[in-house]
Design a protein around this motif. Structure first.
Motif, PDB file in Angstrom:
ATOM      1  N   VAL A   1       0.836  -1.205   0.000  1.00  0.00           N
ATOM      2  CA  VAL A   1       0.000   0.000   0.000  1.00  0.00           C
ATOM      3  C   VAL A   1       0.872   1.257   0.000  1.00  0.00           C
ATOM      4  N   ILE A   2       1.967   1.243   0.769  1.00  0.00           N
ATOM      5  CA  ILE A   2       2.885   2.392   0.778  1.00  0.00           C
ATOM      6  C   ILE A   2       3.530   2.557  -0.596  1.00  0.00           C
ATOM      7  N   CYS A   3       3.893   1.436  -1.223  1.00  0.00           N
ATOM      8  CA  CYS A   3       4.470   1.461  -2.574  1.00  0.00           C
ATOM      9  C   CYS A   3       3.463   2.037  -3.568  1.00  0.00           C
ATOM     10  N   PHE A   4       2.191   1.655  -3.419  1.00  0.00           N
ATOM     11  CA  PHE A   4       1.117   2.175  -4.272  1.00  0.00           C
ATOM     12  C   PHE A   4       1.048   3.696  -4.164  1.00  0.00           C
ATOM     13  N   CYS A   5       1.073   4.209  -2.933  1.00  0.00           N
ATOM     14  CA  CYS A   5       1.026   5.657  -2.718  1.00  0.00           C
ATOM     15  C   CYS A   5       2.226   6.348  -3.368  1.00  0.00           C
ATOM     16  N   GLY A   6       3.424   5.758  -3.177  1.00  0.00           N
ATOM     17  CA  GLY A   6       4.635   6.350  -3.726  1.00  0.00           C
ATOM     18  C   GLY A   6       4.640   6.386  -5.240  1.00  0.00           C
ATOM     19  N   MET A   7       4.271   5.266  -5.872  1.00  0.00           N
ATOM     20  CA  MET A   7       4.315   5.202  -7.331  1.00  0.00           C
ATOM     21  C   MET A   7       3.179   5.989  -7.969  1.00  0.00           C
ATOM     22  N   LEU A   8       2.050   6.115  -7.262  1.00  0.00           N
ATOM     23  CA  LEU A   8       0.979   6.967  -7.768  1.00  0.00           C
ATOM     24  C   LEU A   8       1.472   8.420  -7.821  1.00  0.00           C
ATOM     25  N   CYS A   9       2.181   8.832  -6.778  1.00  0.00           N
ATOM     26  CA  CYS A   9       2.743  10.188  -6.761  1.00  0.00           C
ATOM     27  C   CYS A   9       3.783  10.363  -7.869  1.00  0.00           C
ATOM     28  N   GLU A  10       4.639   9.353  -8.063  1.00  0.00           N
ATOM     29  CA  GLU A  10       5.645   9.434  -9.121  1.00  0.00           C
ATOM     30  C   GLU A  10       5.001   9.579 -10.494  1.00  0.00           C
TER      31      GLU A  10
ATOM     32  N   LEU B   1      10.093   9.660   7.178  1.00  0.00           N
ATOM     33  CA  LEU B   1      10.728  10.893   6.709  1.00  0.00           C
ATOM     34  C   LEU B   1      10.404  11.138   5.236  1.00  0.00           C
ATOM     35  N   ASN B   2      10.545  10.092   4.420  1.00  0.00           N
ATOM     36  CA  ASN B   2      10.289  10.230   2.984  1.00  0.00           C
ATOM     37  C   ASN B   2       8.875  10.714   2.702  1.00  0.00           C
ATOM     38  N   CYS B   3       7.907  10.031   3.270  1.00  0.00           N
ATOM     39  CA  CYS B   3       6.502  10.373   3.006  1.00  0.00           C
ATOM     40  C   CYS B   3       6.149  11.749   3.545  1.00  0.00           C
ATOM     41  N   SER B   4       6.748  12.128   4.670  1.00  0.00           N
ATOM     42  CA  SER B   4       6.529  13.465   5.229  1.00  0.00           C
ATOM     43  C   SER B   4       7.070  14.535   4.287  1.00  0.00           C
TER      44      SER B   4
ATOM     45  N   ILE C   1       5.152  17.771   2.665  1.00  0.00           N
ATOM     46  CA  ILE C   1       5.674  19.128   2.842  1.00  0.00           C
ATOM     47  C   ILE C   1       5.976  19.781   1.494  1.00  0.00           C
ATOM     48  N   GLY C   2       6.636  19.030   0.606  1.00  0.00           N
ATOM     49  CA  GLY C   2       7.003  19.571  -0.698  1.00  0.00           C
ATOM     50  C   GLY C   2       5.803  19.976  -1.531  1.00  0.00           C
TER      51      GLY C   2
ATOM     52  N   VAL D   1      -0.641  15.423  -1.616  1.00  0.00           N
ATOM     53  CA  VAL D   1      -0.462  15.784  -0.207  1.00  0.00           C
ATOM     54  C   VAL D   1      -1.122  14.723   0.675  1.00  0.00           C
ATOM     55  N   ILE D   2      -2.329  14.327   0.283  1.00  0.00           N
ATOM     56  CA  ILE D   2      -3.073  13.313   1.036  1.00  0.00           C
ATOM     57  C   ILE D   2      -2.346  11.975   1.005  1.00  0.00           C
ATOM     58  N   LEU D   3      -1.828  11.605  -0.167  1.00  0.00           N
ATOM     59  CA  LEU D   3      -1.120  10.333  -0.300  1.00  0.00           C
ATOM     60  C   LEU D   3       0.166  10.329   0.523  1.00  0.00           C
ATOM     61  N   GLY D   4       0.869  11.471   0.557  1.00  0.00           N
ATOM     62  CA  GLY D   4       2.061  11.577   1.379  1.00  0.00           C
ATOM     63  C   GLY D   4       1.723  11.397   2.848  1.00  0.00           C
ATOM     64  N   GLY D   5       0.608  12.010   3.267  1.00  0.00           N
ATOM     65  CA  GLY D   5       0.164  11.859   4.650  1.00  0.00           C
ATOM     66  C   GLY D   5      -0.228  10.435   4.976  1.00  0.00           C
ATOM     67  N   LEU D   6      -0.921   9.785   4.019  1.00  0.00           N
ATOM     68  CA  LEU D   6      -1.318   8.388   4.221  1.00  0.00           C
ATOM     69  C   LEU D   6      -0.090   7.491   4.330  1.00  0.00           C
ATOM     70  N   GLY D   7       0.897   7.731   3.448  1.00  0.00           N
ATOM     71  CA  GLY D   7       2.134   6.957   3.509  1.00  0.00           C
ATOM     72  C   GLY D   7       2.862   7.134   4.832  1.00  0.00           C
ATOM     73  N   THR D   8       2.837   8.361   5.365  1.00  0.00           N
ATOM     74  CA  THR D   8       3.477   8.638   6.662  1.00  0.00           C
ATOM     75  C   THR D   8       2.792   7.847   7.776  1.00  0.00           C
ATOM     76  N   ILE D   9       1.467   7.875   7.780  1.00  0.00           N
ATOM     77  CA  ILE D   9       0.704   7.161   8.815  1.00  0.00           C
ATOM     78  C   ILE D   9       0.953   5.655   8.741  1.00  0.00           C
ATOM     79  N   LEU D  10       0.913   5.114   7.519  1.00  0.00           N
ATOM     80  CA  LEU D  10       1.121   3.673   7.335  1.00  0.00           C
ATOM     81  C   LEU D  10       2.542   3.274   7.716  1.00  0.00           C
TER      82      LEU D  10
END
Length: 382
Positions: free
Chosen positions: A213-222, A277-280, A284-285, A367-376
């Motif tokens: 799920v974290i990978c999904f969030c990251g690659m969706l952002c990419e 740190l990465n997801c945060s 932020i960015g 922004v939402i996906l980054g926050g979700l990745g941070t929480i997960l």
């Protein structure tokens, strides 16, 4: 069974695996840099081009269910060469295609071979990590990014000089095949397997599903950044196309920097803290880039986002490759299936949201996906 190799063999295997990551990035960006030329040659509109290009991710997804099985049977070393030949031999036909349907078929093969290569070379990277007893996955992905940047720059130069797409892609494909065949002898012949029996097919455990799920969030952002960041920055500049790629270039550069320093970061902080740190940083960015839509803040915001996204996928690939419940090939295929789904969905999702609202609002989903990745990431066990 643990792998036992001499120090020199391990170093040679690392260099050989680096070469595979490099040619993978170089080849993909070489094709991407010539898409405008192919579009013009075939006389395709934007919608038609988008439809044809979709054949590539379909090919990628088609390869993933087979990748883990094939790697289990014949080993990642053999699969890397088979996949590289499929991947790279299709490159000339991307330029030769004279009809949209021909290009679609070739892109399907290109995507199939590319993702088969992706899984097998990542299994090799896991093997090298095991032999060297340290986390170095991020450095392999840094090499991919460097190859990608060189391929994009080279493609732009050759296109501006009037070098045909066929000659460009054919030359890159042939040279890369030579490299793949040469490094084969230095790859690790036997993939790492734990002492526990691992079934060929198994449902991912909770830890692996969390990583997926974290990978999904990251690659969706990419995927969203790759397809929409230039357009957003162009709107900020008032359509001053001369500098429209500046923010995305900054994003790409910090992706490479983040991957270069990623292994040292995870060695110091550990997987959990690094992903938090990465997801945060992604959150932020993107907040900075969207809340203050002026040139320098968008460039800075995208740079921070690139740094955040840089090691999400490499770290998760490394962790999945060391799964105790699934073989490395099957685990990586499972993670890649989820991740690539995000990469495919991201640009489309942004497009639909932007159509009914605005691009700024659509990009706020990152922004939402980054926050979700941070929480997960806080739920990952140390």
């Amino acid at each position: 069974m643990e792998l036992s190799l001499t120090s020199n063999h391990a170093k040679a295997a690392r260099l050989a695996t680096n070469a595979l990551f490099f040619i993978s990035g170089l080849s993909f960006s070489s094709w991407a840099s010539r898409i405008p030329d192919v579009k013009e040659k075939l006389g395709l509109g934007d919608a038609a081009l988008g439809t044809v290009l979709f054949a590539m991710p379909i090919g990628s997804l088609s390869a993933l269910p087979l990748a883990g099985v094939i790697i289990n049977y014949i080993g990642s070393r053999k699969v890397t060469v088979i996949a590289a030949i499929i991947y790279l031999l299709s490159m000339p036909f991307l330029g030769i295609s004279n009809q949209a349907w021909q290009l679609a078929i070739t892109l399907f093969v290109f995507g199939f071979g590319g993702d088969l290569l992706n899984i097998s070379m990542n299994v090799q990277a896991v093997n090298v990590e095991k032999t060297m007893s340290k986390s170095i996955m991020s450095s392999f992905h840094a090499i991919f990014s460097i190859g990608f940047m060189i391929g994009a720059a080279l493609g732009g130069i050759l296109a501006s000089q009037g070098i045909s797409t066929v000659w460009h892609l054919s030359t890159v494909g042939v040279l890369d095949i030579i490299v793949a065949l040469f490094v084969y002898q230095y790859l690790i012949a036997q993939d790492f397997k734990s002492s526990e029996a691992q079934p060929l097919f198994a449902l991912p455990d909770k830890a692996l599903m969390l990583l997926g799920v974290i990978c999904f969030c990251g690659m969706l952002c990419e995927g969203a950044m790759a397809d929409w960041s230039v357009l957003y920055y162009k709107q900020i500049l008032g359509n001053a196309s001369k500098y429209a790629t500046s923010a995305f270039t900054a994003f790409s550069i910090t992706m490479v920097i983040g991957r270069i320093i990623g292994d040292k970061t995870v060695a110091k902080l550990g997987l959990k803290k690094t992903l938090i740190l990465n997801c945060s940083l992604v959150t932020i960015g993107m907040i900075l880039a969207l809340a203050l839509p002026i040139s320098w803040t968008v460039i800075l915001g995208f740079s921070i986002t690139g740094l955040g996204l840089s090691t999400v996928v490499p770290l998760i690939y490394s962790e999945a490759g060391h799964s105790k419940t699934m073989s490395a090939g099957v685990a990586l295929a499972a993670i890649s299936t989820v991740g690539i789904s995000g990469f495919m969905i991201g640009p489309v999702m942004i497009g639909y949201i932007a159509e009914f609202t605005s691009l700024k609002i659509a990009l706020f989903s990152l922004v939402i996906l980054g926050g979700l990745g941070t929480i997960l990431s806080t739920r990952i066990k140390n």
